[in-house]
Scaffold this motif. Sequence first.
Motif, short mmCIF file in Angstrom:
data_model
loop_
_atom_site.label_atom_id
_atom_site.label_comp_id
_atom_site.label_asym_id
_atom_site.label_seq_id
_atom_site.Cartn_x
_atom_site.Cartn_y
_atom_site.Cartn_z
N TYR A 238 3.68 14.36 81.90
CA TYR A 238 3.64 14.68 83.32
C TYR A 238 2.24 14.43 83.88
CZ TYR A 238 4.06 17.23 87.71
OH TYR A 238 4.04 17.56 89.03
N ALA A 239 1.20 14.73 83.10
CA ALA A 239 -0.17 14.45 83.55
C ALA A 239 -0.34 12.95 83.79
CB ALA A 239 -1.18 14.96 82.54
N HIS A 240 0.21 12.14 82.87
CA HIS A 240 0.13 10.69 83.07
C HIS A 240 0.88 10.27 84.32
CE1 HIS A 240 2.14 6.72 82.63
NE2 HIS A 240 0.90 6.35 82.40
N ALA A 241 2.10 10.78 84.49
CA ALA A 241 2.89 10.41 85.67
C ALA A 241 2.20 10.86 86.95
CB ALA A 241 4.29 11.03 85.57
N ARG A 242 1.59 12.03 86.93
CA ARG A 242 0.89 12.52 88.12
C ARG A 242 -0.32 11.64 88.44
NH1 ARG A 242 1.20 13.76 92.94
NH2 ARG A 242 -0.53 14.99 93.77
N ALA A 243 -1.04 11.20 87.42
CA ALA A 243 -2.17 10.30 87.65
C ALA A 243 -1.72 9.01 88.30
CB ALA A 243 -2.89 10.02 86.33
N HIS A 308 -4.50 19.09 79.76
CA HIS A 308 -4.92 20.41 80.26
C HIS A 308 -6.11 20.28 81.19
CE1 HIS A 308 -5.42 24.79 80.15
NE2 HIS A 308 -6.71 24.55 80.05
N ALA A 309 -7.12 19.50 80.78
CA ALA A 309 -8.31 19.32 81.63
C ALA A 309 -7.97 18.57 82.90
CB ALA A 309 -9.38 18.58 80.84
N PHE A 310 -7.01 17.64 82.82
CA PHE A 310 -6.61 16.89 84.02
C PHE A 310 -6.04 17.82 85.08
CE2 PHE A 310 -3.10 15.07 86.42
CZ PHE A 310 -3.73 14.04 87.10
N GLY A 342 -5.21 9.08 83.17
CA GLY A 342 -3.87 8.52 82.99
C GLY A 342 -3.86 7.38 81.99
N THR A 343 -4.89 6.55 82.02
CA THR A 343 -4.98 5.43 81.07
C THR A 343 -5.14 5.93 79.65
OG1 THR A 343 -5.93 3.97 82.76
CG2 THR A 343 -6.30 3.37 80.46
N PRO A 357 6.21 7.31 80.75
CA PRO A 357 6.86 6.92 82.02
C PRO A 357 5.94 7.19 83.22
CG PRO A 357 8.28 8.35 80.69
CD PRO A 357 6.93 8.41 80.10
N GLU A 358 6.06 6.38 84.23
CA GLU A 358 5.29 6.58 85.46
C GLU A 358 5.98 7.57 86.39
OE1 GLU A 358 3.66 3.38 87.50
OE2 GLU A 358 2.73 2.48 85.71
N HIS A 359 7.23 7.89 86.15
CA HIS A 359 7.97 8.86 86.94
C HIS A 359 8.65 9.83 86.00
CE1 HIS A 359 7.54 6.34 90.58
NE2 HIS A 359 7.71 5.34 89.74
#
Length: 360
Positions: A238-243, A308-310, A342-343, A357-359
């Motif tokens: 989810y952190a990746h998708a949010r980024a 967590h830090a994100f 995110g990267t 996933p991006e979404h």
Amino acid sequence: MTPADLSRTVLRAVRRAVDEGALRAPVPARVRVERTRPGGSGDYACAVALQLAAPAALPALEVAAVLRERVAAEPGVGRVEITGPGFLSFTLDAPAAGDRAVLDAVREQGLAYGHGDALREEILQFHHAREVRAAVTAHAVRRLVVAQGARVRVSCAEASDPDWARLGVTVDAHGTPPVPLTGIRPVPAGATAGQLLERLGPDAARWGLLRPAGHDRAALGPELLVQGEANPLFRVRYAHARARALTRGAALLGFTAGHDPDGEGPFPYDGAARPLLDLIADHPGVLLAGARHRAPDRVARQLEAVAHAFFDFHDSCPPLPAGDEKPSAAHRARLALAEAAGTVLAGGLSLLGIRAPEHL
């Protein structure tokens, strides 16, 4: 200057001191640099002088003095101190420039950020039992060491389980090797690949198998599918998708990530942003340690920490303007940090063989 840059700088100083005859000792293959512990001096510390004291037949303090003179002259190093019995403590110069260097490296290298050639001289052979956790672990370790330049061959004691392919696992050879090979021996999962795929699917199954250390039992229950903060895999993805969503949102508002083009003014990476940036800077070292120790669980824990830090950063320093607020240089800089996070998350998941996933 990133921690990896500083490690290479210290190693160059050792090599130069040996070449100049100031030290008579073998040059180590690598130099370990760590963040200074609470109460310590400087930003980073290194024990290489203590390591070289015996082979150089010199007191560690004298070795440290030789290295200090050479490291202090390097660009990006503000101050070098000798502490305790011979530790070198480094204070980096121009931290804003170092922050930019980290984010520039992530942007330039993309998903390969943290990959390197430290193991380029190694030709490795791994052997594992016909068991799903051993197979998935061997596959993840292969990806980690290959990302550090090694060449790898993996064999299994018996013919592969056909369902392993659905988990992304490949095996180069089967049968008992003629000579003993490095074994991949985590605690057995207690289930087959087919059973895990039916209950969890490939991504959650791989995370459940890889997240615990090899000697710990793998928790492979339905909690791996929960879409909530209590599920570390969901939180990482989810952190990746949010980024990625932040990048799309910024495009709709007409701005992109970036730094102050003139390099002037305070660089806005303090407060909640600092732990996230530090974790991103540490990522290459974590990947190398995971490869050296054959420990994909180290990478998984790093991704959890980044996620967590994100979210702490995202909540405290929103990368997107709110309401009628106009995008500013601070928003562009925050977006650069969010995109880097995110990267890192996507690259780390990829090494574990898990989709990002991006979404969601």
